[in-house]
Write an enzyme that holds these catalytic residues in place. Sequence first.
Site, PDB file in Angstrom:
ATOM      1  N   GLU A  50      -6.428  -0.871   0.844  1.00  0.00           N
ATOM      2  CA  GLU A  50      -6.156   0.558   0.625  1.00  0.00           C
ATOM      3  C   GLU A  50      -4.733   0.654   0.096  1.00  0.00           C
ATOM      4  O   GLU A  50      -3.793   0.224   0.760  1.00  0.00           O
ATOM      5  CB  GLU A  50      -6.335   1.354   1.922  1.00  0.00           C
ATOM      6  CG  GLU A  50      -7.786   1.397   2.417  1.00  0.00           C
ATOM      7  CD  GLU A  50      -8.773   2.033   1.441  1.00  0.00           C
ATOM      8  OE1 GLU A  50      -8.332   2.755   0.513  1.00  0.00           O
ATOM      9  OE2 GLU A  50      -9.984   1.794   1.578  1.00  0.00           O
ATOM     10  N   CYS A  52       0.936   8.147   1.556  1.00  0.00           N
ATOM     11  CA  CYS A  52       0.152   7.644   0.414  1.00  0.00           C
ATOM     12  C   CYS A  52      -0.632   8.772  -0.234  1.00  0.00           C
ATOM     13  O   CYS A  52      -0.912   8.732  -1.424  1.00  0.00           O
ATOM     14  CB  CYS A  52      -0.791   6.541   0.870  1.00  0.00           C
ATOM     15  SG  CYS A  52      -1.888   7.060   2.190  1.00  0.00           S
ATOM     16  N   ASN A  70       4.793   3.250   6.779  1.00  0.00           N
ATOM     17  CA  ASN A  70       4.893   4.716   6.846  1.00  0.00           C
ATOM     18  C   ASN A  70       4.107   5.337   7.995  1.00  0.00           C
ATOM     19  O   ASN A  70       4.441   6.433   8.433  1.00  0.00           O
ATOM     20  CB  ASN A  70       4.546   5.355   5.493  1.00  0.00           C
ATOM     21  CG  ASN A  70       3.118   5.149   5.074  1.00  0.00           C
ATOM     22  OD1 ASN A  70       2.496   4.169   5.450  1.00  0.00           O
ATOM     23  ND2 ASN A  70       2.596   6.074   4.302  1.00  0.00           N
TER      24      ASN A  70
HETATM   25  P1  NAD Z   1       3.975  -3.095   0.612  1.00  0.00           P
HETATM   26  O1  NAD Z   1       2.774  -3.361  -0.228  1.00  0.00           O
HETATM   27  O2  NAD Z   1       5.302  -3.447   0.070  1.00  0.00           O
HETATM   28  O3  NAD Z   1       3.853  -3.894   2.010  1.00  0.00           O
HETATM   29  C1  NAD Z   1       2.736  -3.742   2.858  1.00  0.00           C
HETATM   30  C2  NAD Z   1       2.622  -4.965   3.752  1.00  0.00           C
HETATM   31  O4  NAD Z   1       2.307  -6.125   2.951  1.00  0.00           O
HETATM   32  C3  NAD Z   1       3.902  -5.313   4.500  1.00  0.00           C
HETATM   33  O5  NAD Z   1       3.573  -5.720   5.813  1.00  0.00           O
HETATM   34  C4  NAD Z   1       4.474  -6.467   3.692  1.00  0.00           C
HETATM   35  O6  NAD Z   1       5.315  -7.336   4.423  1.00  0.00           O
HETATM   36  C5  NAD Z   1       3.204  -7.186   3.260  1.00  0.00           C
HETATM   37  N1  NAD Z   1       3.353  -8.009   2.055  1.00  0.00           N
HETATM   38  C6  NAD Z   1       4.287  -7.901   1.074  1.00  0.00           C
HETATM   39  N2  NAD Z   1       4.035  -8.815   0.095  1.00  0.00           N
HETATM   40  C7  NAD Z   1       2.926  -9.499   0.464  1.00  0.00           C
HETATM   41  C8  NAD Z   1       2.145 -10.544  -0.138  1.00  0.00           C
HETATM   42  N3  NAD Z   1       2.477 -11.068  -1.330  1.00  0.00           N
HETATM   43  N4  NAD Z   1       1.041 -10.992   0.503  1.00  0.00           N
HETATM   44  C9  NAD Z   1       0.679 -10.451   1.692  1.00  0.00           C
HETATM   45  N5  NAD Z   1       1.382  -9.471   2.325  1.00  0.00           N
HETATM   46  C10 NAD Z   1       2.480  -8.996   1.705  1.00  0.00           C
HETATM   47  O7  NAD Z   1       3.888  -1.554   1.017  1.00  0.00           O
HETATM   48  P2  NAD Z   1       4.916  -0.692   1.882  1.00  0.00           P
HETATM   49  O8  NAD Z   1       6.168  -0.499   1.117  1.00  0.00           O
HETATM   50  O9  NAD Z   1       4.987  -1.254   3.259  1.00  0.00           O
HETATM   51  O10 NAD Z   1       4.123   0.699   1.988  1.00  0.00           O
HETATM   52  C11 NAD Z   1       4.144   1.678   0.984  1.00  0.00           C
HETATM   53  C12 NAD Z   1       2.895   1.573   0.116  1.00  0.00           C
HETATM   54  O11 NAD Z   1       1.725   1.655   0.937  1.00  0.00           O
HETATM   55  C13 NAD Z   1       2.774   2.728  -0.873  1.00  0.00           C
HETATM   56  O12 NAD Z   1       2.350   2.208  -2.106  1.00  0.00           O
HETATM   57  C14 NAD Z   1       1.683   3.606  -0.266  1.00  0.00           C
HETATM   58  O13 NAD Z   1       0.950   4.382  -1.190  1.00  0.00           O
HETATM   59  C15 NAD Z   1       0.804   2.591   0.392  1.00  0.00           C
HETATM   60  N6  NAD Z   1      -0.004   3.176   1.450  1.00  0.00           N
HETATM   61  C16 NAD Z   1      -1.335   3.345   1.211  1.00  0.00           C
HETATM   62  C17 NAD Z   1      -2.144   3.937   2.176  1.00  0.00           C
HETATM   63  C18 NAD Z   1      -3.611   4.154   1.937  1.00  0.00           C
HETATM   64  O14 NAD Z   1      -4.323   4.462   2.889  1.00  0.00           O
HETATM   65  N7  NAD Z   1      -4.102   4.015   0.735  1.00  0.00           N
HETATM   66  C19 NAD Z   1      -1.581   4.336   3.402  1.00  0.00           C
HETATM   67  C20 NAD Z   1      -0.213   4.126   3.610  1.00  0.00           C
HETATM   68  C21 NAD Z   1       0.569   3.535   2.632  1.00  0.00           C
END
Ligand code: NAD
Length: 476
Positions: free
Chosen positions: A244, A278, A148
């Site tokens: 995070e 987020c 995002n």
């Molecule tokens: P996601 O958790 O699906 O993926 C994030 C990353 O992790 C991707 O690069 C993905 O390929 C990787 N990944 C997936 N499975 C994995 C595993 N088992 N082991 C290691 N890596 C793995 O999240 P998303 O859909 O990309 O993003 C949306 C989410 O991110 C929402 O829940 C949002 O709230 C959160 N977010 C949080 C913040 C914050 O600062 N707290 C900021 C932005 C987004």
Amino acid sequence: MLSNYIGGDWVGAVSGATFDRHNPAALGELVATAPDSDAKDVEQAIGHVSAHHHEWSELAPEARADVLIRAADVLASRADELAEELVREEGKTLSEARMEARRTPQNLRYYAGEALRLTGETFPSGDGSWVFTSRGPVGVVAAITPWNFPLNIPSRKLGPALAAGNGVVFKPSELTPRSGQRLVEALIEAGVPGGALALVHGHADVGRALVSDSRVGAVTFTGSTAVGEAIHRAVPASVRVQLEMGGKNALVVAEDADLDKAADIIAKGAFGLSGQACTGTSRVVVHESVEIGLLDRVMERAQAAVVGNGLTDGVTMGPLANRAQWDKYQAFLTSGQESGARLETPLDIPRLDEGYFARPAVFSGTAADSRLAQEEVFCPVLAFITVGSYDEAIEVANNSVYGLSAGIVTQDMGTAMRFARDVDAGVVKVNQATNGMAMNAPFGGVKRSSTQTYKEQAGSSMMQFYTTDRTVYFAP
Ligand code: NAD
């Protein structure tokens, strides 16, 4: 065609596999083809960075800072191009993308300064000897990021990690490989050596291989709570981890609130970035005496949203990022109505032939324990929950496993200060949207939104994550 960056070379996946990313606002438009890497590519990347990052660590901090500043200059000079690519790849509007393209080089400049501010401590001792701490890089950092904010979030990880002299293996989201690669290209062009930085494109397998490798000294991850918690279980005890994660952010509207102002704040928080921030507002906890007036005003703003391709003039809300997001949006519209909440906005969902478009959806009368009120939607879906008192508002706001961001709209500063103390959230906003953060202030959640180990975006606490202290006893 995008590439991995391993050992100072731009290469494809060992297997030769690739994956495609299409524009979420124009599904027929191919935006990127990237290596679909696996554990073999990760093995090579970690092997190279763990063997060679010392040449970067050993540079003077001002030399590392210079490289980061040069990378910021490269990114700033390409801001327009990067913003347009970001719209095509992720779907946000051009003005949202421009803000991100401007913030990213600012982050690198900020962290360049941090390279020069790393300090140790000295301690009193009784025998004439010296006792002091000396700080150095952790070693190899694995950085895993979501889609995002595909420039901004990685720059908040690669910037401080490199500033502290670490080597980094970076895995961008599979939805935004192009933006991730653009950041790496700028860093390489600015002078980060190939031994200090690797880029591995791919899916969850790449992340899993990264976080379970014992040569990695620190894992920094931003993404969903489900994946973050899986990473927490997979990471060896000796490896520090910063997670995070998700949120279910509440905005409380008090009975004394200026309702026009509150509606503006809610619309920005809930519909900005198509609800895919987020820290976006997901629950409105409203005092019963102002509910109808507030709902009317929020509805006006929801209906005024111009949904479409973020590159088209006048569009205020881009598409959702992918099919999974779009399906989730639909599922919450259905489950919200089944739970008894009232969908106030018309259900005119555009067809899927062009892009993953979705209109702002506003529910009223939401039960505080329903799925709609409890689960992260990460789409422009807003749930109004009615309360009769401040105490009830706090109870509802805190009735969540998440604790990322929370806000209150009130004209009473005493109530606002009380709220800042009572609400369980890592970020508290008074008379401001729950989204939108300062680049130089601590940022992170509590409860299942974060490991709370180190906050991002703040000088000293952030740099502690990327450095280790050793305590030296020195007798003359
Ligand atoms: P996601 O958790 O699906 O993926 C994030 C990353 O992790 C991707 O690069 C993905 O390929 C990787 N990944 C997936 N499975 C994995 C595993 N088992 N082991 C290691 N890596 C793995 O999240 P998303 O859909 O990309 O993003 C949306 C989410 O991110 C929402 O829940 C949002 O709230 C959160 N977010 C949080 C913040 C914050 O600062 N707290 C900021 C932005 C987004």
